[in-house]
Design an enzyme around this catalytic site. Structure first.
Site, short mmCIF file in Angstrom:
data_model
loop_
_atom_site.label_atom_id
_atom_site.label_comp_id
_atom_site.label_asym_id
_atom_site.label_seq_id
_atom_site.Cartn_x
_atom_site.Cartn_y
_atom_site.Cartn_z
N ASP A 54 -9.39 -9.47 -0.73
CA ASP A 54 -9.62 -8.02 -0.70
C ASP A 54 -10.15 -7.70 0.69
OD1 ASP A 54 -10.76 -5.47 -0.77
OD2 ASP A 54 -11.51 -5.68 -2.81
N PHE A 55 -9.34 -7.07 1.51
CA PHE A 55 -9.74 -6.92 2.92
C PHE A 55 -10.93 -5.98 3.12
CE2 PHE A 55 -5.52 -4.63 2.56
CZ PHE A 55 -6.02 -3.36 2.42
N HIS A 111 -3.78 5.94 4.69
CA HIS A 111 -3.61 7.22 3.99
C HIS A 111 -4.13 7.17 2.55
CE1 HIS A 111 0.66 6.68 1.97
NE2 HIS A 111 -0.15 5.67 1.70
N ASN A 147 0.37 14.11 -2.84
CA ASN A 147 0.45 12.93 -3.69
C ASN A 147 -0.76 12.03 -3.52
OD1 ASN A 147 1.98 11.45 -5.69
ND2 ASN A 147 2.27 9.90 -4.12
#
Length: 346
Positions: free
Chosen positions: A237-238, A256, A303
């Site tokens: 998990d960066f 984003h 979105n």
């Protein structure tokens, strides 16, 4: 008072109102296998034959086929035996499952997942947060936990992203000459389509896909062949785990998903790990500086509201995030396609 012509129901309103109907016609034809059947047949078919082949009603299929003709997704020829339907070139290339440039998987992801979130767009606007809880009954606090709420959903998402890079990947990777970078990490590289494009374009490079363990497992099993020697994997998990040293880091459609603070946190980690002279390549859909468009990017930003914690940004906004992390010599290239490229150097 305006003229009668000005008060007429504007055509643009009709088009916008029909947008949902248009997309669902295309999604449904994909889902039922209309374009695949016509490609496999090698010849035009009647509506009765298509309906029989796909287990659908003749009346419903005829209406679907005619709507696809109107959308220029199918062509029709009137013969003595009746109407015969065939794919157009755009359908053969982008809507059949077997095409290398198939967009089938992203279509299905939009149809079956994204649209359910968009039913609650008004709630998202009121509340300023994603709508997984309303749409799927899962916590919205961890967007990717919600997005990967089942193995099936994770696979659909990964396949959808791969289909995007099959048509956009080379454009963003060729926006700058990346050949000096031999050791590349693709953070959140998912199903590996962008990594595959990268080693194809830059054969002297190696790409490590850094993603969550369950994503890496699926990528190895479903998408990246063991013979692909230039692509390796790193599980983690960066945000919470260390980021290994490399010459170039690719963050494609990553920033984003997150707010500015999260982006700064991640970019600071990347800067610290990056070798001197190395860099980071951001692949994102860029808004105009005055945010007047492009409309596709504005819709993507909506979105992000219903699905993530992030937003689409301008080139200046991404440059500011890179500068805050320490990166300099920032270059921006608009590709003229869906996604653009921003390169920052250490």
């Amino acid at each position: 008072m305006g003229s009668t012509e000005e008060l007429d129901y504007p055509q643009i309103i009709v088009q916008y109102s029909n947008g949902f109907l248009i997309s669902k016609v295309m999604f449904t034809a994909c889902e039922l296998g209309v374009f695949d059947l016509l490609l496999e047949s090698g010849k035009p078919l009647s509506s009765d034959a298509i309906a029989a082949g796909l287990g659908a009603s003749t009346m419903g299929m005829r209406r679907l086929l005619d709507a696809c003709v109107g959308l220029k997704l199918l062509a029709v020829e009137m013969t003595q035996e009746g109407a015969l339907y065939r794919n157009t070139e755009i359908s053969n290339v982008y809507l059949t499952k077997s095409s290398p440039k198939s967009q089938y998987h992203i279509m299905m992801y939009y149809s079956n997942t994204v649209y359910l979130c968009w039913q609650y767009l008004a709630d998202a606007v009121r509340e300023g947060r994603n709508q997984y809880e309303r749409a799927f009954g899962v916590s919205s606090k961890d967007p990717f936990g919600a997005m990967y709420r089942s193995d099936e959903e994770m696979l659909k998402f990964m396949a959808g992203q791969n289909s995007v890079w099959s048509i956009c990947g080379r454009d963003v990777l060729a926006a700058f000459d990346l050949s000096p970078f031999r050791q590349i990490y693709d953070l959140g590289g998912g199903g590996g389509a962008l990594a595959q494009e990268c080693v194809s374009l830059y054969p002297n490079s190696t790409v490590t896909i850094y993603d969550l363990p369950k994503v890496v497992q699926v990528a190895k099993e479903q998408f990246v062949s063991p013979e692909e020697r230039q692509i390796t994997f790193h599980e983690g998990d960066f945000f919470n785990d260390s980021i290994p040293e490399a010459e170039l880091y690719i963050l494609s459609k990553i920033l984003h998903d997150w707010d500015d603070d999260k982006c700064k946190q991640l970019l600071a980690k990347v800067y610290k790990a990056c070798k001197p002279g190395g860099g980071v390549l951001l692949v994102e859909s860029l808004l105009n500086e005055d945010k007047s468009g492009p409309v596709e990017t504005q819709l993507y930003s909506m979105n992000m509201l219903v699905q993530t914690e992030g937003k689409e940004r301008t080139a200046a906004e991404y440059s500011n995030l890179l500068e805050a992390a320490g990166f300099g010599v920032i270059q921006v290239k608009r590709t003229g396609k869906l996604y653009d490229a921003v390169l920052g150097r250490k």
